[in-house]
Design a protein around this motif. Structure first.
Motif, PDB file in Angstrom:
ATOM      1  N   ARG A  24       0.862  -1.173   0.000  1.00  0.00           N
ATOM      2  CA  ARG A  24       0.000   0.000   0.000  1.00  0.00           C
ATOM      3  C   ARG A  24       0.906   1.232   0.000  1.00  0.00           C
ATOM      4  O   ARG A  24       1.964   1.238   0.625  1.00  0.00           O
ATOM      5  CB  ARG A  24      -0.886   0.007   1.235  1.00  0.00           C
ATOM      6  N   LYS A  48      -1.473  -1.951   7.424  1.00  0.00           N
ATOM      7  CA  LYS A  48      -2.843  -1.612   7.774  1.00  0.00           C
ATOM      8  C   LYS A  48      -3.220  -2.413   9.024  1.00  0.00           C
ATOM      9  O   LYS A  48      -3.004  -3.613   9.082  1.00  0.00           O
ATOM     10  CB  LYS A  48      -3.757  -1.987   6.595  1.00  0.00           C
ATOM     11  N   TYR A 106       1.059  11.478   0.890  1.00  0.00           N
ATOM     12  CA  TYR A 106       0.291  10.631  -0.019  1.00  0.00           C
ATOM     13  C   TYR A 106      -0.373  11.501  -1.085  1.00  0.00           C
ATOM     14  O   TYR A 106      -0.381  11.151  -2.256  1.00  0.00           O
ATOM     15  CB  TYR A 106      -0.768   9.828   0.752  1.00  0.00           C
ATOM     16  N   SER A 110       0.430  10.879  -4.919  1.00  0.00           N
ATOM     17  CA  SER A 110      -0.693  10.474  -5.765  1.00  0.00           C
ATOM     18  C   SER A 110      -0.863  11.418  -6.950  1.00  0.00           C
ATOM     19  O   SER A 110      -1.053  10.984  -8.094  1.00  0.00           O
ATOM     20  CB  SER A 110      -1.970  10.424  -4.923  1.00  0.00           C
ATOM     21  N   THR A 121      -3.933   5.591 -10.730  1.00  0.00           N
ATOM     22  CA  THR A 121      -3.765   5.838  -9.299  1.00  0.00           C
ATOM     23  C   THR A 121      -2.594   5.025  -8.759  1.00  0.00           C
ATOM     24  O   THR A 121      -2.217   3.999  -9.342  1.00  0.00           O
ATOM     25  CB  THR A 121      -5.033   5.459  -8.511  1.00  0.00           C
ATOM     26  N   HIS A 123      -2.646   3.128  -6.309  1.00  0.00           N
ATOM     27  CA  HIS A 123      -3.147   1.802  -5.939  1.00  0.00           C
ATOM     28  C   HIS A 123      -3.089   0.833  -7.120  1.00  0.00           C
ATOM     29  O   HIS A 123      -2.975  -0.376  -6.921  1.00  0.00           O
ATOM     30  CB  HIS A 123      -4.570   1.914  -5.390  1.00  0.00           C
ATOM     31  N   GLN A 124      -3.125   1.358  -8.332  1.00  0.00           N
ATOM     32  CA  GLN A 124      -3.051   0.479  -9.502  1.00  0.00           C
ATOM     33  C   GLN A 124      -1.693  -0.213  -9.615  1.00  0.00           C
ATOM     34  O   GLN A 124      -1.596  -1.277 -10.219  1.00  0.00           O
ATOM     35  CB  GLN A 124      -3.401   1.253 -10.770  1.00  0.00           C
ATOM     36  N   ARG A 126      -0.131  -1.554  -7.033  1.00  0.00           N
ATOM     37  CA  ARG A 126      -0.355  -2.733  -6.182  1.00  0.00           C
ATOM     38  C   ARG A 126      -1.186  -3.762  -6.935  1.00  0.00           C
ATOM     39  O   ARG A 126      -0.851  -4.937  -6.987  1.00  0.00           O
ATOM     40  CB  ARG A 126      -1.043  -2.298  -4.890  1.00  0.00           C
ATOM     41  N   HIS A 127      -2.247  -3.286  -7.543  1.00  0.00           N
ATOM     42  CA  HIS A 127      -3.146  -4.168  -8.294  1.00  0.00           C
ATOM     43  C   HIS A 127      -2.378  -4.862  -9.426  1.00  0.00           C
ATOM     44  O   HIS A 127      -2.466  -6.087  -9.594  1.00  0.00           O
ATOM     45  CB  HIS A 127      -4.313  -3.349  -8.853  1.00  0.00           C
ATOM     46  N   SER A 147       1.269  -9.535  -0.396  1.00  0.00           N
ATOM     47  CA  SER A 147       0.381  -8.371  -0.290  1.00  0.00           C
ATOM     48  C   SER A 147       0.007  -8.045   1.154  1.00  0.00           C
ATOM     49  O   SER A 147      -0.533  -6.982   1.421  1.00  0.00           O
ATOM     50  CB  SER A 147      -0.889  -8.623  -1.083  1.00  0.00           C
ATOM     51  N   TYR A 158      -7.884  -8.317  -6.518  1.00  0.00           N
ATOM     52  CA  TYR A 158      -6.669  -7.871  -7.181  1.00  0.00           C
ATOM     53  C   TYR A 158      -6.192  -8.847  -8.243  1.00  0.00           C
ATOM     54  O   TYR A 158      -5.436  -8.491  -9.117  1.00  0.00           O
ATOM     55  CB  TYR A 158      -5.543  -7.690  -6.162  1.00  0.00           C
TER      56      TYR A 158
END
Length: 184
Positions: A24, A48, A106, A110, A121, A123-124, A126-127, A147, A158
């Motif tokens: 993340r 997290k 962040y 971002s 983004t 986050h993409q 990570r995906h 992950s 994901y």
């Protein structure tokens, strides 16, 4: 993008680390220099939920990090490009004692990525990392460990293999498909 010199070193290192660790963004942005083990290509982070965890990165990140650190031995790994305004000073733990620059936020990280990719983004990354690992045949257990997901159901969104990966799997399992003879 991670190798394109038109992007700043800091961004390339951050994006590469996010992809290679499948972490993340917050986990990587909160890293301090002391959290890094450059020899073993790992970093200690807080995931997290607040637990300490280890991120594993590869040679792309390992080559860039020493240049990002530029000899610094403490403070945040990823720094803003200028010192903070005097009316908005961050916590001392978010300041680099050598330069006075603050930890990269962040929001700023971002915005830089979205601008560079014309809409993607953070986050993409990570995906994409998890999807690519799944397509190589990595087991669900390894994907969960990489992950740091606690539940398989959280990981499943994901892991969306491409049609090409599904076709290759099907062809590889076809008992009547042509196989090349291997000499030896």
């Amino acid at each position: 993008m991670c190798t394109d010199p038109r992007h700043a070193l800091r961004e390339r290192a951050l994006w590469r680390m996010l992809y290679e660790t499948a972490a993340r963004a917050e986990e990587v942005l909160r890293l301090d220099v002391g959290d890094l083990d450059l020899t073993n290509r790992t970093a200690r982070t807080i995931r997290k939920g607040g637990d300490r965890d280890t991120l594993h990165y590869a040679s792309g990140t390992a080559r860039l990090l020493p240049r990002v650190l530029a000899g610094r031995d403490r403070g945040p790994v990823f720094l803003s490009s200028r010192p903070p305004r005097t009316d908005a000073l961050p916590a001392l733990s978010d300041l680099d004692p050598a330069t006075g620059h603050a930890r990269l936020s962040y929001r700023q990280a971002s915005a830089l990525f979205t601008d560079a990719t014309h809409g993607a983004t953070l986050h993409q990354l990570r995906h994409s990392a998890l999807t690519h690992l799944a397509e190589t045949g990595a087991s669900s257990a390894l994907l969960m460990a990489k992950s740091r997901h606690a539940a398989l159901s959280s990981l499943q969104r994901y892991v969306a293999p491409s049609q090409t990966a599904v076709a290759q799997l099907t062809a590889g399992l076809d008992p009547h498909g042509r196989r090349r003879k291997v000499d030896g």
